[in-house]
Design an enzyme around this catalytic site. Structure first.
Site, PDB file in Angstrom:
ATOM      1  N   TRP A 181       0.118   0.973 -11.170  1.00  0.00           N
ATOM      2  CA  TRP A 181      -0.469  -0.031 -10.277  1.00  0.00           C
ATOM      3  C   TRP A 181      -1.410  -0.898 -11.100  1.00  0.00           C
ATOM      4  O   TRP A 181      -2.205  -0.369 -11.890  1.00  0.00           O
ATOM      5  CB  TRP A 181      -1.261   0.610  -9.135  1.00  0.00           C
ATOM      6  N   GLU A 222       3.653   0.732  -7.595  1.00  0.00           N
ATOM      7  CA  GLU A 222       2.903   0.561  -6.339  1.00  0.00           C
ATOM      8  C   GLU A 222       2.595  -0.912  -6.110  1.00  0.00           C
ATOM      9  O   GLU A 222       2.014  -1.566  -6.963  1.00  0.00           O
ATOM     10  CB  GLU A 222       1.595   1.366  -6.415  1.00  0.00           C
ATOM     11  N   LYS A 224       1.000  -4.216  -3.706  1.00  0.00           N
ATOM     12  CA  LYS A 224      -0.235  -4.478  -2.966  1.00  0.00           C
ATOM     13  C   LYS A 224      -0.201  -5.889  -2.412  1.00  0.00           C
ATOM     14  O   LYS A 224       0.413  -6.774  -3.007  1.00  0.00           O
ATOM     15  CB  LYS A 224      -1.425  -4.293  -3.905  1.00  0.00           C
ATOM     16  N   ASP A 257       1.428   2.463  -0.521  1.00  0.00           N
ATOM     17  CA  ASP A 257       0.063   2.818  -0.134  1.00  0.00           C
ATOM     18  C   ASP A 257      -0.153   2.145   1.218  1.00  0.00           C
ATOM     19  O   ASP A 257       0.036   0.930   1.342  1.00  0.00           O
ATOM     20  CB  ASP A 257      -0.898   2.274  -1.210  1.00  0.00           C
ATOM     21  N   HIS A 260      -1.890  -1.245   1.721  1.00  0.00           N
ATOM     22  CA  HIS A 260      -1.445  -2.388   0.922  1.00  0.00           C
ATOM     23  C   HIS A 260      -0.486  -3.336   1.619  1.00  0.00           C
ATOM     24  O   HIS A 260       0.307  -4.010   0.972  1.00  0.00           O
ATOM     25  CB  HIS A 260      -0.805  -1.891  -0.376  1.00  0.00           C
ATOM     26  N   HIS A 284       0.831   6.830  -1.098  1.00  0.00           N
ATOM     27  CA  HIS A 284      -0.621   6.984  -1.164  1.00  0.00           C
ATOM     28  C   HIS A 284      -1.107   6.923   0.277  1.00  0.00           C
ATOM     29  O   HIS A 284      -0.946   5.897   0.936  1.00  0.00           O
ATOM     30  CB  HIS A 284      -1.264   5.839  -1.952  1.00  0.00           C
ATOM     31  N   ASP A 292      -7.700  -3.224   2.643  1.00  0.00           N
ATOM     32  CA  ASP A 292      -7.497  -1.988   1.879  1.00  0.00           C
ATOM     33  C   ASP A 292      -8.842  -1.320   1.597  1.00  0.00           C
ATOM     34  O   ASP A 292      -9.244  -1.172   0.462  1.00  0.00           O
ATOM     35  CB  ASP A 292      -6.784  -2.368   0.564  1.00  0.00           C
ATOM     36  N   ASP A 294      -9.878   1.695   1.995  1.00  0.00           N
ATOM     37  CA  ASP A 294      -9.844   3.059   1.467  1.00  0.00           C
ATOM     38  C   ASP A 294     -10.844   3.997   2.125  1.00  0.00           C
ATOM     39  O   ASP A 294     -11.559   4.736   1.457  1.00  0.00           O
ATOM     40  CB  ASP A 294      -9.998   3.058  -0.062  1.00  0.00           C
ATOM     41  N   ASP A 325      -5.226   8.710  -1.445  1.00  0.00           N
ATOM     42  CA  ASP A 325      -5.876   7.655  -2.219  1.00  0.00           C
ATOM     43  C   ASP A 325      -6.919   6.948  -1.369  1.00  0.00           C
ATOM     44  O   ASP A 325      -6.597   6.028  -0.628  1.00  0.00           O
ATOM     45  CB  ASP A 325      -4.832   6.642  -2.727  1.00  0.00           C
TER      46      ASP A 325
HETATM   47  C1  RNT Z   1      -5.578   0.279  -5.485  1.00  0.00           C
HETATM   48  C2  RNT Z   1      -4.432   1.224  -5.476  1.00  0.00           C
HETATM   49  C3  RNT Z   1      -4.453   2.305  -6.510  1.00  0.00           C
HETATM   50  C4  RNT Z   1      -5.815   2.876  -6.735  1.00  0.00           C
HETATM   51  C5  RNT Z   1      -5.867   4.121  -7.573  1.00  0.00           C
HETATM   52  C6  RNT Z   1      -7.238   4.377  -8.070  1.00  0.00           C
HETATM   53  O1  RNT Z   1      -5.563  -0.595  -4.439  1.00  0.00           O
HETATM   54  O2  RNT Z   1      -4.316   1.787  -4.202  1.00  0.00           O
HETATM   55  O3  RNT Z   1      -3.568   3.303  -6.158  1.00  0.00           O
HETATM   56  O4  RNT Z   1      -6.444   3.151  -5.531  1.00  0.00           O
HETATM   57  O5  RNT Z   1      -4.936   4.041  -8.585  1.00  0.00           O
HETATM   58 ZN    ZN Z   2      -3.005   3.440  -3.923  1.00  0.00          ZN
END
Ligand code: RNT
Ligand code: ZN
Length: 418
Positions: A181, A222, A224, A257, A260, A284, A292, A294, A325
């Protein structure tokens, strides 16, 4: 109600609770090391800001600052979560001998040997991630940079990470997913959207030309939608990453993820779409709030729906690689880790306690009235008793029993980190 009564209630609904418990015990879920130190790692200035469009907010005391502190915190987490955890490391968590340091293009398996020892002693497998962010060589682009020197540096980093992933898989006897990523993108309207993507594609090709055994090392790409500071354009968009994975099915797999995508898109619906074409995918699991962000994963509707799709699409038979994640720096980090991990497990157990075949049959025979009624009634089936029993059988605390442990650890360990 006792577990035995709950089990009977589930049996009446056509569900074998004991089988669900047994199944969940075997499902590897990857525990991200970066919740413990706000994604800082050990190889760059700990006070430098995060780059690459990711951000932690909050400064709750107790952040792990050294490998020893991070390992101690992970141990505390491991004592409080049921199931079959795997560790998930980033390259930035390399551990150097005193006085030694290597830049990311020169990382070697030996820089991860302490982590291998850690995993071996605890029977864990380990996943891995090259770290294409928070580093002076982000210009700000990495694998898509027009600067050949920058791009080469990051390709070498990716290749080093393939070698490290192969080492982790061989040492630990479990496959290693290696996730690519990058936060590559632009804050404002670009003049060339294709150039960076073509370079990104070529860079991933070069990384994946490093030899590895695809049964042991599973490189992922990955995508986004956008990140903070790179709002206008993301090189590794959904179409880019999915196309890359589709065109290179013999050497990598797509990773989704759930933070994303555009806010009305759901990853639960994308899982069966991808599994109709890919034999394996990776996830993720996170909780996006408006973007995003998290946040810690909750036992919420979309997490449950993601788990239901994993279960009913055969994802637990090695087709879906599940990782967490998220990173919340505003609350106790050990509690954040444990809460999210337990919630992913809860969602999977909840999904395993559905009469999947009977519900499919209702759909396939156009019995949508009954399908609605049964799906709604399952929501209030005695799930808590089965969850308690699962924790008990795993030898781990039940709900209501673990938070006191975290508070004690905060008092005795985390509060002393000043
Ligand atoms: C970031 C991605 C990625 C990170 C990690 C730390 O938007 O989700 O996966 O969160 O690699
Ligand atoms: Zn991620």
């Amino acid at each position: 109600m006792s577990y035995l009564e709950a089990k009977e209630k589930y049996a009446a609904l056509g569900v074998d609770a004991e089988a669900a418990i047994e199944k969940l015990k075997t499902v590897p879920i990857s525990l991200h090391c970066w919740q413990g130190d706000d994604v800082r790692g050990f190889d760059t200035d700990p006070d430098a800001p995060l780059t690459g469009g990711i951000q932690t907010t909050g400064n709750y005391p107790g952040r792990a600052r050294t490998p020893e502190e991070l390992m101690a915190d992970i141990d505390k987490v491991l004592s409080l979560i049921p199931g079959k955890p795997k560790l998930n490391l980033h390259a930035s968590y390399a551990i150097f001998a005193p006085g030694e340091w290597s830049d990311r293009d020169k990382l070697e398996p030996r820089h991860f040997q302490p982590w291998v020892d850690f995993c071996k002693a605890r029977g864990l497998g380990c996943d891995f991630n090259p770290t294409f962010f928070s580093h002076p060589k982000c210009d700000p682009l990495t694998l898509s940079s027009p600067n050949e020197e920058t791009r080469k540096f990051w390709i070498e980093h990716g290749r080093a990470c393939i070698r490290i992933s192969q080492y982790l898989a061989e040492e630990l006897g479990q496959p290693c997913t290696m996730n690519i990523w990058t936060g590559d993108g632009f804050k404002d309207v670009p003049a060339d959207r294709m150039g960076p993507r073509v370079r990104y594609r070529e860079s991933i090709d070069e990384i994946l030309s490093e030899p590895y055994d695809f049964k042991l090392v599973k490189p992922c790409v990955e995508s986004k939608v956008f990140g903070i500071g790179v709002e206008a354009y993301t090189v590794g968009s959904a179409e880019f990453c999915l196309s890359y994975a589709a065109m290179n099915r013999d050497k990598c797999i797509p990773l989704m993820d759930n933070g994303h995508y555009h806010p009305t898109e759901v990853v639960s619906d994308k899982i069966p779409a991808l599994l109709a074409f890919f034999s394996e995918i990776a996830l993720h699991v996170t909780r996006p709030i408006r973007w995003d962000s998290d946040h810690v994963v909750l036992f919420d509707d979309e997490t449950r729906e993601i788990a239901r799709e994993i279960v009913r699409c055969g994802g637990l038979e090695g087709r879906v690689n599940i990782a967490l994640d998220y990173f919340d720096a505003s609350i106790n980090r050990v509690s954040a880790w444990v809460t999210g991990y337990r919630n992913v497990q809860k969602a999977l157990l909840f999904a395993l306690l559905q009469p999947v075949e009977a519900l499919k049959e209702l759909q396939d025979t156009d019995q949508f009235t009954e399908l609605m009624v049964r799906q709604e009634e399952l929501k209030t089936a005695p799930f808590g008793e089965v969850w308690d029993e699962y924790c008990r059988q795993c030898g781990k605390p039940r709900d209501g029993e673990w938070f006191a442990e975290v508070k004690k650890y905060e008092k005795e360990v985390l509060e002393k980190r000043v």
